[in-house]
Design an enzyme around this catalytic site. Structure first.
Site, PDB file in Angstrom:
ATOM      1  N   HIS A  83       0.925  -1.246  -0.087  1.00 51.75           N
ATOM      2  CA  HIS A  83      -0.105  -0.110   0.201  1.00 51.75           C
ATOM      3  C   HIS A  83       0.909   1.391   0.052  1.00 51.75           C
ATOM      4  CE1 HIS A  83      -3.378  -2.691   1.275  1.00 51.75           C
ATOM      5  NE2 HIS A  83      -2.461  -3.376   2.060  1.00 51.75           N
ATOM      6  N   LYS A 108      15.481  22.055 -10.392  1.00 50.20           N
ATOM      7  CA  LYS A 108      14.933  20.732 -11.060  1.00 50.20           C
ATOM      8  C   LYS A 108      15.911  19.711 -11.713  1.00 50.20           C
ATOM      9  CE  LYS A 108      11.109  19.495 -10.737  1.00 50.20           C
ATOM     10  NZ  LYS A 108       9.937  20.018 -11.331  1.00 50.20           N
ATOM     11  N   SER A 113      14.666  21.804 -15.811  1.00 47.58           N
ATOM     12  CA  SER A 113      13.606  22.565 -16.228  1.00 47.58           C
ATOM     13  C   SER A 113      13.669  23.810 -16.853  1.00 47.58           C
ATOM     14  CB  SER A 113      12.590  22.865 -14.717  1.00 47.58           C
ATOM     15  OG  SER A 113      11.735  23.955 -14.966  1.00 47.58           O
ATOM     16  N   GLU A 173       9.639   8.320 -16.955  1.00 49.00           N
ATOM     17  CA  GLU A 173       8.399   8.897 -16.972  1.00 49.00           C
ATOM     18  C   GLU A 173       7.817   8.675 -18.632  1.00 49.00           C
ATOM     19  OE1 GLU A 173       7.384  12.958 -15.474  1.00 49.00           O
ATOM     20  OE2 GLU A 173       9.564  12.823 -14.939  1.00 49.00           O
TER      21      GLU A 173
END
Ligand code: ARG
Length: 468
Positions: free
Chosen positions: A156, A283, A277, A290
């Site tokens: 979980h 970043k 970024s 992804e």
């Protein structure tokens, strides 16, 4: 260009219809497969005396020249051709005249295309297996380096029980090993030749289908001509195997994305495999992971497209089936691209062991072991479970963990506790006590690595460091 069927038709084809109908833009990648299939067919026709042996030889020779001309860019594929099969036959006829026109004796584009796709995809499978083998070998190597790197195992997405990073990686090794096996199973069913099924009803010519199939390295021939031309199970099966593979890669990507967040910080991706970024100077984004996760949607989409195209088709061939190629080729290309990028990303990442260890120290992941300790002292598991639940609640109130809670507190809740509880809930001890087959103990993970490495040997070798 005049169509092959100009005799039957009174009008030229509408230009837009020609483009709409054409598959040359995406089936030209099968030109070698088509030529191989035609050479086998012509050889067999010559041997059977269906065409003159000298003509068969001439056809085979010229097809070989066409292949070299295409390989070396001396011959360009005509984008206005309907498909690769028509293009090559037209080119052969332009070069050989009447002899070229004899190639298509006792054959239809329907069995021709069914054969070509099989030949093409069957060549892709070992390449994908090779990449999977590289990936799995890398996992074994990394796992071997991290058999003592304690981290929290989750259920979980909540910290659950202590494991090691090596154990976690080997879970993925199991998945990719199964993917390799699935691809071998798929190959077995794929490697059957439909050539000789004709348009749908076979042919009256005395073909030797087994001979043509044998020349092409097929294990046998399809046993029903309608099925031979209308079956695309092999595309769907491959695409479904690739969807499962991508699902695995996507779950792995998801974990990598989580692990390199500030919230986890279990790993750091190499700068060469991350992006910045355009506005936020701080970043460092895991774009590759992804994208792999995102491209999984695309591969699953290809599978759904194939199933949807096929589900309503009456027997035998229907033009709808031309839609098979873009979908299945896209899934093959996407999987190869993802694996080729994912492997070096994984290889170059830094594992932040201390952060994993620190996360493991919080979250009471040794609570089960604490209960097991009481069971060893004679308590029924349910009573032990309850006592430890109370201990955890107490720790949370006091801002402590089980390792730091004083023994009096333990004994207040359950008098069976003694000084030896502390070594029993030591995280390393908790991990290494789980020596069961498949467990996270160091010796167990070493056995897993050994086992996976032995299993991998049956699959085609990948490029490894050198060839990628
Ligand atoms: N380009 C076609 C395909 O990909 C080849 C088969 C055409 N057959 C036909 N009867 N029109 O499916």
């Amino acid at each position: 260009m005049a169509k092959m069927w100009a005799g039957r038709f009174q009008k030229e084809e509408n230009a837009q219809v020609n483009d709409f109908n054409s598959s040359i833009s995406f089936d030209q990648r099968m030109y070698r497969d088509d030529i191989d299939g035609s050479i086998a067919h012509a050889t067999m026709l010559g041997e059977q005396g269906i065409i003159a042996p000298e003509e068969a030889a001439e056809i085979c020779r010229e097809l070989g020249v066409i292949r070299t001309d295409l390989d070396e860019g001396r011959l360009e594929i005509d984008p206005a051709a309907e498909d690769i099969h028509m293009f090559i036959e037209a080119e052969l006829t332009a070069r050989l005249g009447d002899t070229g026109k004899r190639l298509h004796t006792a054959r239809s584009r329907n069995d021709q295309v069914a054969l070509d796709i099989r030949t093409n995809l069957r060549g892709e499978i070992p390449q994908i297996q090779g990449l999977l083998r590289d990936l799995t070998e890398l996992l074994c190597r990394l796992a071997g380096e991290h058999t003592r790197t304690v981290m929290p195992g989750y259920t979980h997405l909540q910290r659950a029980q202590p494991i090691t990073f090596g154990h976690h990686l080997m879970a993925y090794a199991q998945m990719f090993l199964r993917d390799c096996g699935r691809l071998s199973d798929c190959l077995k069913r794929m490697n059957i030749s439909p050539l000789g099924s004709g348009a749908l009803a076979g042919t009256t010519y005395p073909l030797n289908r087994e001979r043509a199939a044998g020349l092409l390295g097929y294990d046998g021939v399809t046993q029903n001509s309608l099925d031979g031309v209308s079956d695309r199970d092999f595309c769907i099966e491959l695409s479904s195997d690739l969807s499962i593979l991508m699902m695995h890669l996507s779950r792995f990507s998801e974990e990598i994305i989580l692990w390199c967040s500030w919230e986890f910080k279990f790993i750091e991706l190499d700068d060469a495999f991350a992006t910045g970024s355009s506005i936020m100077p701080q970043k460092k984004n895991p774009d590759i992971a992804e994208l792999v996760r995102g491209k999984t949607g695309r591969v699953v989409g290809d599978l759904v497209a194939l199933l949807t195209v096929m589900k309503g088709l009456p027997l035998a061939y229907n033009k709808d089936m031309q839609e098979d190629k873009e979908a299945v080729f896209d899934s093959v290309d996407t999987v190869k691209l993802c694996l080729r990028t994912f492997i070096p990303m994984l290889e170059s990442m830094t594992v932040l062991k201390e952060n994993m260890r620190a996360a493991a120290a919080k979250g009471f992941i040794n609570a089960t072991d604490c209960a097991d300790y009481l069971v060893k002292k004679g308590l029924p598991f349910r009573d032990a479970y309850k006592a430890v639940g109370q201990l955890v609640a107490l720790c949370i109130r006091r801002g402590e963990v089980l390792e730091t809670l004083p023994l009096e507190e333990y004994r207040r809740i359950c008098p069976a506790f003694a000084e030896d509880v502390y070594p029993a809930i030591d995280l390393e001890a908790c991990v290494n006590g789980r020596r069961v087959t498949g467990g996270p103990a160091e010796e167990s993970v070493r056995r897993q690595i050994e086992w996976v490495r032995q299993e991998l040997v049956q699959f085609p070798q990948g490029a490894q460091e050198g060839g990628r």
